[in-house]
Design a protein around this motif. Structure first.
Motif, PDB file in Angstrom:
ATOM      1  N   ARG A   1      41.013  -1.935  29.099  1.00 42.75           N
ATOM      2  CA  ARG A   1      40.467  -3.552  28.973  1.00 42.75           C
ATOM      3  C   ARG A   1      40.125  -3.669  27.682  1.00 42.75           C
ATOM      4  N   TRP A   2      39.932  -2.721  26.859  1.00 47.15           N
ATOM      5  CA  TRP A   2      39.511  -2.972  25.152  1.00 47.15           C
ATOM      6  C   TRP A   2      40.828  -3.394  24.393  1.00 47.15           C
ATOM      7  N   VAL A   3      42.081  -2.831  25.034  1.00 46.44           N
ATOM      8  CA  VAL A   3      43.089  -3.180  24.330  1.00 46.44           C
ATOM      9  C   VAL A   3      43.599  -4.498  24.372  1.00 46.44           C
ATOM     10  N   LYS A   4      43.123  -5.273  25.239  1.00 45.59           N
ATOM     11  CA  LYS A   4      43.438  -6.613  25.606  1.00 45.59           C
ATOM     12  C   LYS A   4      42.566  -7.525  25.028  1.00 45.59           C
ATOM     13  N   VAL A   5      41.607  -7.013  24.420  1.00 47.47           N
ATOM     14  CA  VAL A   5      40.444  -7.789  23.653  1.00 47.47           C
ATOM     15  C   VAL A   5      40.954  -8.646  22.477  1.00 47.47           C
ATOM     16  N   ASP A   6      40.736  -9.597  22.222  1.00 49.86           N
ATOM     17  CA  ASP A   6      40.874 -10.349  20.749  1.00 49.86           C
ATOM     18  C   ASP A   6      39.750  -9.915  19.743  1.00 49.86           C
ATOM     19  N   LEU A   7      40.263  -8.825  18.942  1.00 55.05           N
ATOM     20  CA  LEU A   7      39.275  -8.269  17.892  1.00 55.05           C
ATOM     21  C   LEU A   7      38.721  -9.140  17.080  1.00 55.05           C
TER      22      LEU A   7
ATOM     23  N   GLN B   1      37.360 -11.878  17.843  1.00 59.19           N
ATOM     24  CA  GLN B   1      36.039 -12.574  18.642  1.00 59.19           C
ATOM     25  C   GLN B   1      34.964 -11.271  18.583  1.00 59.19           C
ATOM     26  N   VAL B   2      35.414 -10.338  18.344  1.00 61.90           N
ATOM     27  CA  VAL B   2      34.371  -9.099  18.574  1.00 61.90           C
ATOM     28  C   VAL B   2      33.428  -9.039  17.343  1.00 61.90           C
ATOM     29  N   ARG B   3      32.138  -9.275  17.493  1.00 64.71           N
ATOM     30  CA  ARG B   3      31.242  -8.899  16.424  1.00 64.71           C
ATOM     31  C   ARG B   3      30.715  -7.682  16.186  1.00 64.71           C
ATOM     32  N   ASP B   4      30.508  -6.683  17.205  1.00 60.77           N
ATOM     33  CA  ASP B   4      30.036  -5.593  17.077  1.00 60.77           C
ATOM     34  C   ASP B   4      30.961  -4.618  18.071  1.00 60.77           C
ATOM     35  N   GLN B   5      31.987  -3.917  17.517  1.00 59.72           N
ATOM     36  CA  GLN B   5      32.861  -3.163  18.153  1.00 59.72           C
ATOM     37  C   GLN B   5      32.231  -2.103  18.877  1.00 59.72           C
ATOM     38  N   ARG B   6      31.346  -1.445  18.669  1.00 58.38           N
ATOM     39  CA  ARG B   6      30.528  -0.133  19.158  1.00 58.38           C
ATOM     40  C   ARG B   6      29.732  -0.858  20.470  1.00 58.38           C
ATOM     41  N   ALA B   7      29.158  -1.900  20.247  1.00 61.69           N
ATOM     42  CA  ALA B   7      28.293  -2.388  21.316  1.00 61.69           C
ATOM     43  C   ALA B   7      29.429  -3.105  22.761  1.00 61.69           C
ATOM     44  N   TYR B   8      30.370  -3.697  21.824  1.00 58.36           N
ATOM     45  CA  TYR B   8      31.425  -4.006  22.926  1.00 58.36           C
ATOM     46  C   TYR B   8      31.933  -2.937  23.688  1.00 58.36           C
ATOM     47  N   MET B   9      32.502  -1.873  23.179  1.00 56.79           N
ATOM     48  CA  MET B   9      33.139  -0.726  23.959  1.00 56.79           C
ATOM     49  C   MET B   9      31.991  -0.101  24.774  1.00 56.79           C
ATOM     50  N   VAL B  10      30.714   0.073  24.364  1.00 57.14           N
ATOM     51  CA  VAL B  10      29.702   0.658  25.211  1.00 57.14           C
ATOM     52  C   VAL B  10      29.591  -0.326  26.416  1.00 57.14           C
ATOM     53  N   ARG B  11      29.583  -1.563  26.203  1.00 63.55           N
ATOM     54  CA  ARG B  11      29.369  -2.433  27.390  1.00 63.55           C
ATOM     55  C   ARG B  11      30.577  -2.343  28.503  1.00 63.55           C
ATOM     56  N   ILE B  12      31.702  -2.367  27.962  1.00 67.38           N
ATOM     57  CA  ILE B  12      32.883  -2.254  28.766  1.00 67.38           C
ATOM     58  C   ILE B  12      32.857  -0.969  29.721  1.00 67.38           C
ATOM     59  N   THR B  13      32.345   0.050  28.883  1.00 67.25           N
ATOM     60  CA  THR B  13      32.458   1.597  29.648  1.00 67.25           C
ATOM     61  C   THR B  13      31.268   1.482  30.369  1.00 67.25           C
ATOM     62  N   THR B  14      30.202   1.055  30.060  1.00 70.27           N
ATOM     63  CA  THR B  14      28.887   0.893  31.143  1.00 70.27           C
ATOM     64  C   THR B  14      29.390   0.078  32.332  1.00 70.27           C
ATOM     65  N   ARG B  15      29.958  -1.059  32.349  1.00 72.34           N
ATOM     66  CA  ARG B  15      30.643  -1.735  33.612  1.00 72.34           C
ATOM     67  C   ARG B  15      31.376  -0.755  34.367  1.00 72.34           C
ATOM     68  N   GLN B  16      32.465  -0.148  33.764  1.00 70.57           N
ATOM     69  CA  GLN B  16      33.298   0.755  34.771  1.00 70.57           C
ATOM     70  C   GLN B  16      32.525   1.962  35.141  1.00 70.57           C
ATOM     71  N   ALA B  17      31.531   2.506  34.394  1.00 71.88           N
ATOM     72  CA  ALA B  17      30.794   3.708  34.940  1.00 71.88           C
ATOM     73  C   ALA B  17      30.093   3.244  36.110  1.00 71.88           C
ATOM     74  N   LEU B  18      29.404   2.027  36.107  1.00 72.86           N
ATOM     75  CA  LEU B  18      28.590   1.437  37.201  1.00 72.86           C
ATOM     76  C   LEU B  18      29.355   1.562  38.408  1.00 72.86           C
ATOM     77  N   ASN B  19      30.576   0.867  38.243  1.00 71.88           N
ATOM     78  CA  ASN B  19      31.728   0.790  39.499  1.00 71.88           C
ATOM     79  C   ASN B  19      31.697   2.123  40.051  1.00 71.88           C
ATOM     80  N   ARG B  20      32.072   3.192  39.105  1.00 67.98           N
ATOM     81  CA  ARG B  20      32.327   4.384  39.552  1.00 67.98           C
ATOM     82  C   ARG B  20      31.242   5.227  40.208  1.00 67.98           C
ATOM     83  N   LEU B  21      30.032   4.733  39.540  1.00 67.69           N
ATOM     84  CA  LEU B  21      28.828   5.499  40.103  1.00 67.69           C
ATOM     85  C   LEU B  21      28.320   5.023  41.599  1.00 67.69           C
ATOM     86  N   ARG B  22      28.807   3.777  41.797  1.00 64.84           N
ATOM     87  CA  ARG B  22      28.465   3.087  43.273  1.00 64.84           C
ATOM     88  C   ARG B  22      29.303   4.011  44.233  1.00 64.84           C
ATOM     89  N   SER B  23      30.596   4.005  43.907  1.00 60.24           N
ATOM     90  CA  SER B  23      31.561   4.802  44.725  1.00 60.24           C
ATOM     91  C   SER B  23      31.232   6.389  44.618  1.00 60.24           C
TER      92      SER B  23
END
Length: 298
Positions: free
Chosen positions: A44-50, A52-74
């Motif tokens: 997902r990160w490689v498709k992002v227009d950099l 437009q990203v103000r804070d790269q660390r925060a953005y990557m943590v956000r993407i990772t959290t969403r994916q981890a939440l999906n995985r946590l439910r399964s």
């Protein structure tokens, strides 16, 4: 001349890889699942227009959290059919993890076992807020809730965890001393010395995953725990060795039987006595204790 140029997206992801893995692992308790989450986050990160990203660390943590939440439910569904108690996958860690006291506490098998009792959303909020100090607005964006709702969830999760974790922080030296007493009593078969180092209300959790012998529910109380340990020690008849290592940022014992890796035994210590024993025997969860896993909270 080196013409190899790394693109900025890859460079940024590599720079924060240890942090993103740690976020995913703290949410999931499974290194294999955390690696899968990172793979999904990267795609997902490689498709992002950099631009437009103000804070790269925060953005990557956000993407990772969403994916981890999906995985946590399964994962939750997988755990419902798991044989016996489910413990996190232990990781052999680098010395710097043990030096970061807050990170080491959050990674301990004892705390990760408590986090299993939270809902997926509560766990995500607790991990992001308490361990990685992510602000409420950023967490809200990651989990799709309002900042006010996130504050309430954080408060509820913290109260739940605080009720189940040690009241007073214990120094690494104290933990190590209790472990060494335990290790020596185990090796010599001195049952009285073992009893002396166990707290009266000690809890033993064993995870064999249906692949190795383990207690199918937690064992409580010093006498019961001692009986369980002594019974197992008799079965192997002194053919085991134990080594003190740093696992999940905390001192732990790695037990080998006839030279082969048998289990990882992690501890919770309060007032110089052992209040929690967490034994991971499931061989599928022991792939990360032969070489170090780099982790980071930054």
């Amino acid at each position: 001349m080196n013409n190899h140029v790394t693109d900025p997206a890859t460079e940024a992801f590599v720079a924060y890889r240890d942090l993103l893995f740690t976020v995913a692992y703290e949410m999931l308790g499974s290194a294999a699942d955390a690696e899968d989450v990172l793979q999904e986050a990267w795609l997902r990160w490689v498709k992002v227009d950099l631009a437009q990203v103000r804070d790269q660390r925060a953005y990557m943590v956000r993407i990772t959290t969403r994916q981890a939440l999906n995985r946590l439910r399964s994962l939750k569904q997988r755990k419902e059919t798991y044989v016996g108690p489910w413990l996190p996958e232990p990781l052999l860690t680098t010395p710097d993890v043990a030096e970061d006291v807050e990170l080491a506490e959050s990674l301990s098998l004892a705390l990760l076992y408590v986090l299993e009792t939270l809902s997926p959303t509560e766990r995500a909020v607790f991990v992001l807020r308490e361990v990685f100090d992510v602000d409420y607005n950023e967490i809200a964006a990651a989990i799709g809730k309002t900042p006010a709702a996130v504050r309430q969830i954080a408060h509820r999760a913290r109260r739940h965890v605080d009720a189940r974790r040690p009241r007073t922080p214990v120094s690494v030296a104290q933990t190590r001393a209790a472990l060494e007493s335990f290790q020596s009593a185990l090796q010599t078969g001195d049952l009285q010395a073992l009893l002396d180092v166990l707290a009266p209300d000690v809890l033993l959790v064993t995870d064999g995953g249906g692949l190795k012998q383990a207690a199918l529910r937690p064992v409580t109380g010093a006498d019961n725990v001692l009986r369980y340990i002594a019974g197992n020690a008799r079965k192997v008849n002194g053919a085991f060795t134990s080594e003190l290592m740093t696992v999940n940022g905390n001192p732990a014992l790695i037990l080998r039987l006839g030279g082969a890796l048998d289990s990882v035994l992690a501890f919770r210590v309060e007032d110089a006595r052992i209040t929690g024993l967490y034994s991971v025997r499931n061989p599928e969860k022991l792939t990360r204790v032969e070489s170090e896993t780099p982790l980071s909270s930054r």
